[in-house]
Design a protein around this motif. Sequence first.
Motif, short mmCIF file in Angstrom:
data_model
loop_
_atom_site.label_atom_id
_atom_site.label_comp_id
_atom_site.label_asym_id
_atom_site.label_seq_id
_atom_site.Cartn_x
_atom_site.Cartn_y
_atom_site.Cartn_z
N GLU E 85 -34.72 -14.34 -25.52
CA GLU E 85 -36.34 -14.72 -25.96
C GLU E 85 -36.72 -13.67 -26.33
OE1 GLU E 85 -33.74 -14.47 -22.96
OE2 GLU E 85 -35.39 -14.04 -21.30
N ALA E 86 -35.69 -11.90 -26.53
CA ALA E 86 -36.40 -11.21 -27.27
C ALA E 86 -36.28 -11.34 -28.59
CB ALA E 86 -36.16 -9.69 -27.06
N VAL E 123 -26.57 -25.35 -22.79
CA VAL E 123 -27.03 -26.00 -21.54
C VAL E 123 -27.84 -24.50 -21.53
CG1 VAL E 123 -25.29 -26.95 -20.14
CG2 VAL E 123 -25.30 -24.52 -20.29
N ALA E 124 -28.30 -23.85 -23.24
CA ALA E 124 -29.93 -22.81 -22.50
C ALA E 124 -30.01 -22.18 -23.20
CB ALA E 124 -29.16 -21.21 -22.06
N TRP E 125 -31.57 -22.73 -23.58
CA TRP E 125 -32.69 -22.36 -24.84
C TRP E 125 -33.46 -21.03 -24.53
CZ3 TRP E 125 -31.35 -27.15 -23.74
CH2 TRP E 125 -31.92 -27.79 -23.43
N ALA E 126 -34.28 -19.68 -25.43
CA ALA E 126 -35.87 -19.84 -25.49
C ALA E 126 -36.35 -19.70 -25.82
CB ALA E 126 -35.05 -18.12 -25.01
N PHE F 2 -43.43 -16.52 -23.33
CA PHE F 2 -41.87 -16.97 -23.58
C PHE F 2 -41.93 -18.46 -22.60
CE2 PHE F 2 -42.77 -12.34 -24.46
CZ PHE F 2 -42.23 -12.94 -25.20
N SER F 3 -40.33 -18.74 -22.53
CA SER F 3 -39.42 -19.63 -22.26
C SER F 3 -38.66 -19.70 -21.85
CB SER F 3 -40.55 -20.70 -22.07
OG SER F 3 -39.61 -21.00 -23.15
N VAL F 4 -37.46 -19.57 -21.32
CA VAL F 4 -35.87 -19.89 -21.00
C VAL F 4 -35.86 -21.17 -20.23
CG1 VAL F 4 -34.24 -18.99 -19.93
CG2 VAL F 4 -35.67 -17.41 -21.03
N THR F 5 -35.41 -22.36 -20.85
CA THR F 5 -34.65 -23.44 -20.03
C THR F 5 -33.08 -23.07 -19.78
OG1 THR F 5 -36.37 -24.83 -21.67
CG2 THR F 5 -34.25 -25.78 -20.64
N ILE F 6 -32.67 -23.71 -18.83
CA ILE F 6 -31.69 -24.41 -18.57
C ILE F 6 -30.64 -25.57 -18.63
CG2 ILE F 6 -30.98 -21.70 -17.39
CD1 ILE F 6 -31.20 -22.65 -15.02
N ASP F 46 -35.93 -5.79 -18.53
CA ASP F 46 -34.02 -5.80 -18.98
C ASP F 46 -34.78 -6.25 -20.25
OD1 ASP F 46 -32.59 -4.25 -17.32
OD2 ASP F 46 -33.18 -6.31 -15.35
N GLY F 47 -35.70 -7.20 -20.43
CA GLY F 47 -36.06 -8.15 -21.65
C GLY F 47 -35.68 -9.35 -21.72
N ILE F 48 -35.40 -10.20 -20.19
CA ILE F 48 -35.63 -11.01 -20.14
C ILE F 48 -37.03 -11.70 -18.95
CG2 ILE F 48 -33.69 -11.25 -19.78
CD1 ILE F 48 -33.27 -10.53 -16.83
N VAL F 49 -37.13 -12.99 -19.38
CA VAL F 49 -38.20 -14.45 -18.37
C VAL F 49 -37.94 -14.08 -17.12
CG1 VAL F 49 -38.77 -16.21 -18.48
CG2 VAL F 49 -38.79 -15.26 -20.24
#
Lengths: 132, 132, 132, 132, 132, 132
Positions: E85-86, E123-126, F2-6, F46-49
């Motif tokens: 994401e960063a 299986v993962a993206w940002a 921001f977004s994160v997808t799984i 931590d730099g995460i969503v």
Amino acid sequence: MFSVTIRDHLMIAHSLQGEVFGPAQRLHGATYVVDATFRRATLDADGIVVDIGRAAEVLRAVLGELGYRNLDDEVEFAGMNTTTEALARVVSDRLADRARAGALGDGAGELDGLVVTLHESHVAWASYERPL
Amino acid sequence: MFSVTIRDHLMIAHSLQGEVFGPAQRLHGATYVVDATFRRATLDADGIVVDIGRAAEVLRAVLGELGYRNLDDEVEFAGMNTTTEALARVVSDRLADRARAGALGDGAGELDGLVVTLHESHVAWASYERPL
Amino acid sequence: MFSVTIRDHLMIAHSLQGEVFGPAQRLHGATYVVDATFRRATLDADGIVVDIGRAAEVLRAVLGELGYRNLDDEVEFAGMNTTTEALARVVSDRLADRARAGALGDGAGELDGLVVTLHESHVAWASYERPL
Amino acid sequence: MFSVTIRDHLMIAHSLQGEVFGPAQRLHGATYVVDATFRRATLDADGIVVDIGRAAEVLRAVLGELGYRNLDDEVEFAGMNTTTEALARVVSDRLADRARAGALGDGAGELDGLVVTLHESHVAWASYERPL
Amino acid sequence: MFSVTIRDHLMIAHSLQGEVFGPAQRLHGATYVVDATFRRATLDADGIVVDIGRAAEVLRAVLGELGYRNLDDEVEFAGMNTTTEALARVVSDRLADRARAGALGDGAGELDGLVVTLHESHVAWASYERPL
Amino acid sequence: MFSVTIRDHLMIAHSLQGEVFGPAQRLHGATYVVDATFRRATLDADGIVVDIGRAAEVLRAVLGELGYRNLDDEVEFAGMNTTTEALARVVSDRLADRARAGALGDGAGELDGLVVTLHESHVAWASYERPL
């Protein structure tokens, strides 16, 4: 048996002659997403099947001869239907010619075969496989 | 060797008998995204492996006999686990039967083989390959 | 907000006027894999955004007016570049017209918007989003 | 011939020695999306090629030995380029070792072969195919 | 609203600091398949959102500054976790900087926003979305 | 933003009540490939969503309550059509409930929204988007 595949694409106009093609007898076009697979029984001293950078350049050169054109106007395809399967062979044979002419480097002499797949949509694709 | 592949899908309910299947022993279901590949050494006079319109119709007809059903209730699958690999064979054999019966036209006599792949998810798929 | 998306495709020939297009100024073509998304705040009594069967037929009808044609010869596109983004709008507007004319059924009055995405290759696509 | 394929992935750092690799001679990394294909001429009594749950565990275990590591620091790869094609063989051979050691169950003795494909990006992948 | 998206990729090594990252605290790496989306309310006189050739070059330049590197050694990322994401934000902000500096041509002044998506596996993206 | 997808998947049986569903009124089934997207305006320390490991576990738990079942027999869905769009909401709401209950950790309080997409085939998918 090892293989390495690289993907590129080309965009062309053409028409297809014969009742079997229905509306595709009219002038239309296609994007072909092209997968070129190089096969080899053993890896070279660098641990590779083929120099992937050179292979990508050679593939781009072969597709560059075909792309952004109306294939109906190309002398080399006169009297031939440029179907997806026929174009898979054209791309495959041209890659083989360039490999034999040294465009992939010396190691290309060890390549056993080629497969070229042209995806014409998300629901149809065609391949041609040949020895090298 | 040339090949042409077409993609379609079917949606079914079923259960699988045997401890190896864990929770899939319960009645559940699946979408199978189906790729049917037709192989042939040479192209016909039109420059094709098979009439892709006819092939798509035949594939749709074969999938139509299976789809939107609970396979546990179908007599033809009594005593058999309708696993992804087993269904790949069923679809493949039924395509072969229809090809031999003329549904793909006369040129189908030149087909060398079939591969049918059923994708049950983004992380699992199964195939059956047979001569024709 | 709910949405439902269906995928289909079309194949056309065209050329693009303007230096910015480079070799795409020549007559060539494209396959567009088309995703049509229908948005709605609430589901109808059947629990759906839109009758997906009708939506697929309407999308096919709209694409059928464009496909297997040389867009350079179509009067409706005279003086206009049929870029991927421009065609995304054309498809979107025609879907909206048909929705308003009742082709998607009464429930279509509840639709909030449409997004149409045209994928021209594995590395490029364009969208147009509009209210309904 | 039947086959079943399962997909997983691993993420590693490494560098590649040799001018042919250009900027990839620097320390960098890759995600490999891994497809492991198991081939078998006939299905077992449950109607399967292999227990897919066990196969997924074995694949995850093999990838777990490699993943989240800098392969340049791993003794087992000293003096060897960990190219995509070379790693496809490593994964394939380790799956074969575990299959022979019984990790896939008794039926694994009937497996005819393995293919492992590592996708390094959306435009490049490599495979290794071996008997079992 | 129109948008155009182009896809490219980069391959890097890095480690992530913090217990939340588990084994990813070790030096490892990733391939990021990168989708850059450019948004604009209206098309320019050529019928486009952005010169796609220029946009592809700019994206490649931005990715070229990051790729085939160990991000742990890059001064600009000192004290920062280079999560997916960063990095999506880094790529997005650098594209925006270049757009404002004229790298996408004059028409870029009409762009409304950018979205950058980095796929780290199947299986993962940002993503990171910002105005322009 | 921001977004994160799984991505994960589930396999179910069900039938749909209403003429609009045609053959899908019969007991059948589906594989849903599920994408869960978490949105947040800023990253945490931590730099995460979101902790992607925890998010994957929570998604798997939610899908585990639904998968390998005949949804027609589940009391919670009595009198409701378990269409793809309706199930996208169910998965979304259950993820939201677990997030509020702390299953994603303290940082989940900063999440702005969720989008859940269920792909029922290669040609159809549905989404539900909600604030959190």
